[in-house]
Structure formats: C-alpha cells, structure tokens
Design an enzyme around this catalytic site. Structure first.
Site, short mmCIF file in Angstrom:
data_model
loop_
_atom_site.label_atom_id
_atom_site.label_comp_id
_atom_site.label_asym_id
_atom_site.label_seq_id
_atom_site.Cartn_x
_atom_site.Cartn_y
_atom_site.Cartn_z
N GLU A 159 -15.02 -19.22 -32.13
CA GLU A 159 -14.73 -18.91 -30.73
C GLU A 159 -15.99 -18.87 -29.87
OE1 GLU A 159 -16.02 -15.04 -32.28
OE2 GLU A 159 -14.78 -16.67 -33.05
N HIS A 165 -17.98 -17.91 -36.60
CA HIS A 165 -17.16 -17.61 -35.42
C HIS A 165 -16.98 -18.84 -34.53
CE1 HIS A 165 -16.69 -13.17 -35.59
NE2 HIS A 165 -17.69 -13.31 -36.44
N CYS A 207 -14.13 -14.72 -40.33
CA CYS A 207 -15.08 -13.67 -40.71
C CYS A 207 -14.44 -12.68 -41.69
CB CYS A 207 -15.64 -12.99 -39.46
SG CYS A 207 -17.18 -12.11 -39.77
#
Length: 368
Positions: A339, A337, A252
């Site tokens: 994660e 993202h 990001c």
C-alpha cells in the site's frame, strides 16, 4: 549559551543519550527500533504496528512538513516514542494542520531530539533491538537502569489497536465485498481496496468464522499489526477454517499468521526491517521490487516444506522470506507493504492479483 538537556534515553545495555524533549513529557519503557525512511514520518508515527516501540528515525531532520489530516494511517497513534537527530517545530507545508510535537503530546507519546541517531542505529544493528527508557535528564542512572530491568514489555499490541466493533468503508459502484481482519490495519490499505471497487468491512481480530461468513465476502484480507504473530492464535484459526473457501490476502503480520496457520514457523529478527528501500525479488517474474517494510518477526523459509505454501518473494539483503502463495486455495501473502504508505509503489499489483482471484472465485461459484 547552549540550551540545557532536559531529557534522556537509557538503553538496556546501560548506555545513555541526552537530548531535548518534545511531544508528551512522560516516562516510558519500550522496545527500541530504527526506521530508514527519508520521508513519511507521519505514516510512521500513525502506523499501529509501532505500538510499544520507540522509533529512531535515521533521516536527520523530522517535522519540517508537519502533519496533514488526510495522511494518517490510524486516527489515534499508539507508537511508544520518537527519537530524532533534529526536530523542526515550524513546518513549511500548506497542507499541514498540526506539528509532530502537538500530535505526540495529544496522544501521550514522548519524543526526544538532539540524539546521535547514527551511533544509536549502529548499536541496534550490532546488538539487536532492546528495551529503552525515556525520562527526565536528572533521573539517577541507577534508578533508570532498575526501571528498564524491571519492566516487562507487553504482548497485547493487537488487542490494543484492533477495532472493538466492525466498521465500513464503502466505494462507488462496488464489484467486490472484502472482509478485512484488523490486527492494526493501515488506512491506506483500505483506500487501495476502495480505489479498486471493493466495499470493505473491517472487523476485530477475534471475529469468528460464523461472523465472517454471515457478511458473505468475496475475499478475506488479513492486516499488518504489532508484535509476535503467535500472540493472536484466533486469527490463525480463522485462516485454518476459511482457506480454500474464499480468496485470502495477507500483509506483514497477516502474512506471518497465514504461514503459521499452514504449519510454518516464525522467529524474531535481530533488529527487523523498517524503511522504504528494501529490495525484494519476485521469484515468479524475476523482477526486483523496492519495498516498504516494518516488522520484527519473519517466516522461517525452511519450515514451508510440506505446508502447501510456495515461496514467491525473497529479500535480497538477507534472503528472508517475503511472500508465499497457495494456488489451490487462492491464497497469497507478502511480508512487505504494497500500500506504500510511506514508500515506493512497485508492488501495487498485488491488490490487482487479489481482485483477479476474487473474480475467478465468483465465476466458479456462479457456474457450480
């Protein structure tokens, strides 16, 4: 008899929306943005990247499963405010420990419900992100508009949310030591690295190259974070001095900073990407990944030429740049993202790629 409206929001374009307050009963001016995630409001509320932003949740019901201690992305939420259609203050979830309103109140964050979030989202999509004031319903319109007009939005988001001193997240039988530069890091990123056998040292955004090298890392990670990447030149300089010396992975804001360090340019998007359903094409494999996203700025792909970076991922909704790689320097980054907090888990392989680069670098260093 219907309950009386007690709060309102006033947009920079002059439009007002009345509703019911929850969370902190404070007045605030922020940038208004929207998030299309259907679940995961706790991760949204506790994502440091929302610092200084008032978030419109397009999913109509928020609060129904409360907030659980294990699911925060930062210990102290810093979002600007929360705007929802319907707020539920009686959660049904055996894991929950606090309601949304309780957490917002504890952290000085205002919330408002009863808003036509479909209409509000259309305004943002049509006109772009803009300033918004949340205040008491009886504040005169002229006064509200003057407050909005006179307020200058801050640009020090990363400085606010980055840790003030280094901290550690260790794991059992570690194989790698990673230094993570905290521009507003989400805790699930640290968890994903720990799960893969990495001890992680999280350091402030203004950590020097000498301090990083003294920690003898196997790899460097650049985190997500709020606001404009050009506001943190310290991190770009760190990349310039360390690229090629160790594997580097950015997510990001970290992705944008890496591209700036290599000479590319970034720009502010009309209303950004925020949600858990963005289709991204992996240009190296041809596969399409559904990704979680949260950003206002993007890398201009036309400026990647002659930087040494290769475009690896592209957003299929608007063809924006979603990932880059420099094979020679063992460096890569993505705009989304992986994660997955909240969101799909299509892109978890990127953490494994980072481990593979660190292992390769270790072998080369050993044999040098």
């Amino acid at each position: 008899m219907a309950e009386q409206f007690n709060r309102k929001i006033v947009l920079e374009n002059g439009q007002e929306f009345y509703g019911y307050g929850f969370g902190a009963n404070v007045q605030a001016v922020n940038e208004i943005v929207f998030n299309t995630s259907m679940v995961g409001y706790q991760e949204v509320i506790s994502d440091p990247s929302y610092t200084g932003q008032m978030v419109v949740m397009t999913y109509p019901l928020i609060g129904n499963y409360g907030l659980a201690d294990e699911d925060y992305e930062t210990k102290i939420p810093t979002m600007g405010g929360l705007i929802v259609r319907e707020y539920n203050d009686i959660p049904s979830n055996f894991r929950y420990t606090k309601t949304v309103s309780e957490v917002l109140e504890e952290n000085g964050i205002p919330g408002i419900s009863g808003i036509d979030t479909r209409c509000l989202t259309r305004i943002i999509r049509k006109e772009g992100s803009q300033k918004v004031l949340i205040c008491d319903a009886d504040l005169p319109y002229a006064v509200a508009m003057k407050i909005v007009k006179d307020t200058v939005l801050p640009t020090d988001g990363v400085h606010k949310v980055s840790c003030k001193k280094r901290w550690y997240s260790r794991t059992f039988n570690p194989n790698f030591n990673v230094v993570a530069v905290d521009c507003g890091i989400k805790l699930n990123i640290v968890r994903k690295l720990n799960e893969r056998g990495c001890n992680v040292t999280i350091v402030p955004y203004n950590t020097t190259v000498e301090e990083v090298l003294a920690l003898r890392p196997d790899g460097l990670f650049l985190s997500n974070g709020p606001a404009d990447p050009v506001d943190v030149p310290e991190v770009a300089e760190l990349v310039r001095q360390l690229h090629g010396k160790m594997p580097i992975f950015g997510i990001c804001l970290g992705h944008q900073i890496i591209c700036i360090a290599y000479g590319a340019k970034t720009y502010k998007m009309k209303f950004g990407h925020r949600g858990g359903n963005h289709p991204v094409k992996n240009l190296e494999t041809g596969k399409i990944e559904i990704t979680s996203q949260n950003h206002s700025y993007a890398v201009d792909p036309t400026t990647l030429e002659n930087t040494g970076l290769t475009l690896t991922h592209m957003n299929l909704l608007d063809n924006t740049a979603e990932g880059v790689r420099c094979e020679k320097d063992k460096l890569f980054s993505v705009q989304f993202h992986p994660e997955s907090a909240p969101g799909p888990q299509d892109s978890g392989y990127l953490f494994d790629q980072f481990l593979a680069l660190m292992n390769e670098h270790k072998e080369e260093t050993k044999n040098a």
